[in-house]
Scaffold this active site. Sequence first.
Site, PDB file in Angstrom:
ATOM      1  N   LYS A 154      18.119 158.178  -7.584  1.00 12.39           N
ATOM      2  CA  LYS A 154      19.290 158.990  -7.229  1.00 12.39           C
ATOM      3  C   LYS A 154      19.029 159.760  -5.941  1.00 12.39           C
ATOM      4  CE  LYS A 154      19.949 163.117  -9.263  1.00 12.39           C
ATOM      5  NZ  LYS A 154      20.156 164.243  -8.328  1.00 12.39           N
ATOM      6  N   ASN A 155      17.855 160.381  -5.839  1.00 13.06           N
ATOM      7  CA  ASN A 155      17.588 161.275  -4.711  1.00 13.06           C
ATOM      8  C   ASN A 155      17.204 160.549  -3.436  1.00 13.06           C
ATOM      9  OD1 ASN A 155      18.291 163.275  -6.402  1.00 13.06           O
ATOM     10  ND2 ASN A 155      16.219 164.053  -6.748  1.00 13.06           N
ATOM     11  N   CYS A 213      24.113 176.518  -8.274  1.00 10.63           N
ATOM     12  CA  CYS A 213      24.203 175.634  -9.436  1.00 10.63           C
ATOM     13  C   CYS A 213      23.361 176.288 -10.530  1.00 10.63           C
ATOM     14  CB  CYS A 213      23.706 174.238  -9.072  1.00 10.63           C
ATOM     15  SG  CYS A 213      21.960 174.062  -9.213  1.00 10.63           S
ATOM     16  N   ARG A 233      20.158 178.054  -4.463  1.00  7.72           N
ATOM     17  CA  ARG A 233      20.067 176.838  -3.637  1.00  7.72           C
ATOM     18  C   ARG A 233      20.913 176.944  -2.362  1.00  7.72           C
ATOM     19  NH1 ARG A 233      20.476 171.771  -7.540  1.00  7.72           N
ATOM     20  NH2 ARG A 233      19.467 170.731  -5.788  1.00  7.72           N
ATOM     21  N   VAL A 255      21.811 176.812   1.755  1.00  9.36           N
ATOM     22  CA  VAL A 255      21.601 175.741   2.748  1.00  9.36           C
ATOM     23  C   VAL A 255      21.319 176.340   4.122  1.00  9.36           C
ATOM     24  CG1 VAL A 255      22.887 173.932   1.559  1.00  9.36           C
ATOM     25  CG2 VAL A 255      24.117 175.555   3.031  1.00  9.36           C
ATOM     26  N   ASP A 284      11.255 168.214 -10.749  1.00 11.68           N
ATOM     27  CA  ASP A 284      12.220 167.411 -11.508  1.00 11.68           C
ATOM     28  C   ASP A 284      11.608 166.788 -12.754  1.00 11.68           C
ATOM     29  OD1 ASP A 284      14.036 166.134  -8.618  1.00 11.68           O
ATOM     30  OD2 ASP A 284      14.004 168.068  -9.635  1.00 11.68           O
ATOM     31  N   ARG A 289      24.810 162.369 -14.629  1.00 11.63           N
ATOM     32  CA  ARG A 289      24.737 162.524 -13.166  1.00 11.63           C
ATOM     33  C   ARG A 289      23.528 161.792 -12.618  1.00 11.63           C
ATOM     34  NH1 ARG A 289      25.676 168.369 -10.883  1.00 11.63           N
ATOM     35  NH2 ARG A 289      25.199 167.052  -9.101  1.00 11.63           N
TER      36      ARG A 289
HETATM   37  C1  EPZ Z   1      16.299 168.120  -3.835  1.00 12.22           C
HETATM   38  O1  EPZ Z   1      17.174 169.218  -3.916  1.00 12.22           O
HETATM   39  C2  EPZ Z   1      16.621 167.249  -5.025  1.00 12.22           C
HETATM   40  N1  EPZ Z   1      18.008 166.770  -4.916  1.00 12.22           N
HETATM   41  C3  EPZ Z   1      16.417 168.045  -6.307  1.00 12.22           C
HETATM   42  O2  EPZ Z   1      16.647 167.165  -7.395  1.00 12.22           O
HETATM   43  C4  EPZ Z   1      14.968 168.515  -6.367  1.00 12.22           C
HETATM   44  O3  EPZ Z   1      14.779 169.303  -7.509  1.00 12.22           O
HETATM   45  C5  EPZ Z   1      14.641 169.332  -5.115  1.00 12.22           C
HETATM   46  O4  EPZ Z   1      14.938 168.551  -3.929  1.00 12.22           O
HETATM   47  C6  EPZ Z   1      13.173 169.744  -5.057  1.00 12.22           C
HETATM   48  O5  EPZ Z   1      12.369 168.615  -5.091  1.00 12.22           O
HETATM   49  C7  EPZ Z   1      18.258 165.741  -4.067  1.00 12.22           C
HETATM   50  O6  EPZ Z   1      17.380 165.233  -3.400  1.00 12.22           O
HETATM   51  C8  EPZ Z   1      19.684 165.277  -4.013  1.00 12.22           C
HETATM   52  P1  EPZ Z   1      15.225 171.843  -1.692  1.00 12.22           P
HETATM   53  P2  EPZ Z   1      17.295 170.211  -2.648  1.00 12.22           P
HETATM   54  O7  EPZ Z   1      16.115 172.036  -0.511  1.00 12.22           O
HETATM   55  O8  EPZ Z   1      17.066 169.459  -1.397  1.00 12.22           O
HETATM   56  C9  EPZ Z   1      15.258 176.573  -1.240  1.00 12.22           C
HETATM   57  C10 EPZ Z   1      17.505 166.539  -9.476  1.00 12.22           C
HETATM   58  O9  EPZ Z   1      17.244 166.961 -10.597  1.00 12.22           O
HETATM   59  N2  EPZ Z   1      16.101 176.337  -0.052  1.00 12.22           N
HETATM   60  O10 EPZ Z   1      13.976 171.061  -1.522  1.00 12.22           O
HETATM   61  O11 EPZ Z   1      18.564 170.968  -2.802  1.00 12.22           O
HETATM   62  C11 EPZ Z   1      15.950 176.146  -2.525  1.00 12.22           C
HETATM   63  O12 EPZ Z   1      16.768 177.188  -3.011  1.00 12.22           O
HETATM   64  C12 EPZ Z   1      17.705 167.490  -8.321  1.00 12.22           C
HETATM   65  O13 EPZ Z   1      17.578 165.317  -9.158  1.00 12.22           O
HETATM   66  C13 EPZ Z   1      16.555 177.418   0.696  1.00 12.22           C
HETATM   67  O14 EPZ Z   1      16.282 178.569   0.363  1.00 12.22           O
HETATM   68  O15 EPZ Z   1      16.069 171.177  -2.875  1.00 12.22           O
HETATM   69  C14 EPZ Z   1      14.786 175.841  -3.435  1.00 12.22           C
HETATM   70  O16 EPZ Z   1      14.332 177.034  -4.011  1.00 12.22           O
HETATM   71  C15 EPZ Z   1      17.684 168.927  -8.799  1.00 12.22           C
HETATM   72  N3  EPZ Z   1      17.329 177.184   1.795  1.00 12.22           N
HETATM   73  C16 EPZ Z   1      13.716 175.313  -2.486  1.00 12.22           C
HETATM   74  O17 EPZ Z   1      14.101 175.749  -1.176  1.00 12.22           O
HETATM   75  C17 EPZ Z   1      17.664 175.924   2.206  1.00 12.22           C
HETATM   76  O18 EPZ Z   1      18.362 175.768   3.237  1.00 12.22           O
HETATM   77  C18 EPZ Z   1      13.617 173.773  -2.477  1.00 12.22           C
HETATM   78  O19 EPZ Z   1      14.922 173.279  -2.314  1.00 12.22           O
HETATM   79  C19 EPZ Z   1      17.186 174.836   1.439  1.00 12.22           C
HETATM   80  C20 EPZ Z   1      16.399 175.072   0.330  1.00 12.22           C
END
Ligand code: EPZ
Length: 416
Positions: free
Chosen positions: A22-23, A116, A121, A123, A304, A396
């Site tokens: 998925k990811n 969520c 989370r 951006v 995950d 999902r």
């Molecule tokens: C990806 O989410 C995955 N989703 C998530 O999988 C996974 O848990 C996560 O990476 C961590 O490995 C997809 O790839 C579609 P991050 P993502 O940006 O990219 C903070 C599942 O179960 N952060 O690596 O959204 C954030 O809040 C899903 O399949 C900021 O603060 O995760 C988190 O604490 C759940 N600002 C940490 O960084 C930002 O601009 C890591 O988030 C971006 C992130």
Amino acid sequence: MDKLQIVGGKRLNGDIPISGAKNAALPILCAGLLTGGDLALSNVPRLHDVRTMLRLLEQTGLKVTQDDENVVLNGAAINTLVAPYELVKTMRASILVLGPMLARFGEAKVSLPGGCAIGSRPVDQHIKGLRAMGADITIEGGYIHAKAARLKGARIYTDMITVTGTENLLMAATLADGETVLENAAREPEVTDLANMLVAMGAKIDGIGTDRLVIQGVDSLHGTEHAVISDRIEAATFLCAVAATGGDIRITRTRTDIFDVAIDKLREMGVLLTVEGDSIRARMDGRPHPVSFRTTEYPGFPTDMQAQFMAVNTIASGPSRVTETIFENRFMHVQELNRLGAQISTEGNTAFIKGIDRLVGAPVMATDLRASASLVIAGLAAEGTTLVDRIYHLDRGYDRMEAKLSAVGADIIRIK
Ligand code: EPZ
């Protein structure tokens, strides 16, 4: 709302085929925005999130033709540069259209994803990186409004390792003018799969698989063919299931070199794992041993997989400790597991699990994708019947999980 009814106590025996990740699929679909050529994808998993992403892409004018796990995208006739709230609010990964849309068309209007269940989370790193590349970005009315005549290469250091942040900026950089360096880049195998496909489309990327990606922008990208990498999280989920129930399964169509940490932990639990080409055979008898871990970015223990391993720890032969360092609220499965008789307490981002010898089935509620997987694992091991509600969370990220599990002997049915 669909439910899963599970009668626990059945050992698992047989083969389980693993679907595409998925990811990896979600960013890879967004790369279709980067070219007017055909992007012919295979091993695309049949998931709710993939269907949502395809709907989001189609409403921009991107052409989608799909035959089961084969999807062909064509971005020659894109005429709408908007990702609307009603689609984005259901799937945070929609943010991944921002980078490619801005890079190819110089404009994008993307709804802020909102939080969520597992955390706020934000951006902000995606936006910080695109601004560094010269984008003019304002946020109003819950939307990100981005404009850039042409993005310029930049050196970007993200404040934390972010998977989709890295993917968004990587896709944007492929068409920027000049060189972009992404420091502190995410190294998850799904990022690598996207990068490898972008190179096949004509992108110039060095450092793939490392935390420093160097991209030389090009004027355009062409189409290519690509098979989505196998889903390591799905694979580990089924390995946790057999660790909890006992049995002898073979997961097939998997990669065995992208989740070493999970394999080590499963062996520590007492699962006998043997790698045979693109399959892993897993045999398990007796109670699992407890394993403690803390989640970190790749190649560390994946967040995950945290909920799934915790489910196995609930019936382990001793205490264990689990620390979640990536998300601030990823313990919502704890209360639900405790409804099945588990003895878990939490202090901040650490959970303390007292291994007990058996769980007892009960009605439970899924709260997020991986939490629902952990409740299924617990239900498979519990005595009696477990009813998992709100399994739209499960759908999902897992392609017909109950079909794959009942094919290896689980007593699990979907109740409409
Ligand atoms: C990806 O989410 C995955 N989703 C998530 O999988 C996974 O848990 C996560 O990476 C961590 O490995 C997809 O790839 C579609 P991050 P993502 O940006 O990219 C903070 C599942 O179960 N952060 O690596 O959204 C954030 O809040 C899903 O399949 C900021 O603060 O995760 C988190 O604490 C759940 N600002 C940490 O960084 C930002 O601009 C890591 O988030 C971006 C992130």
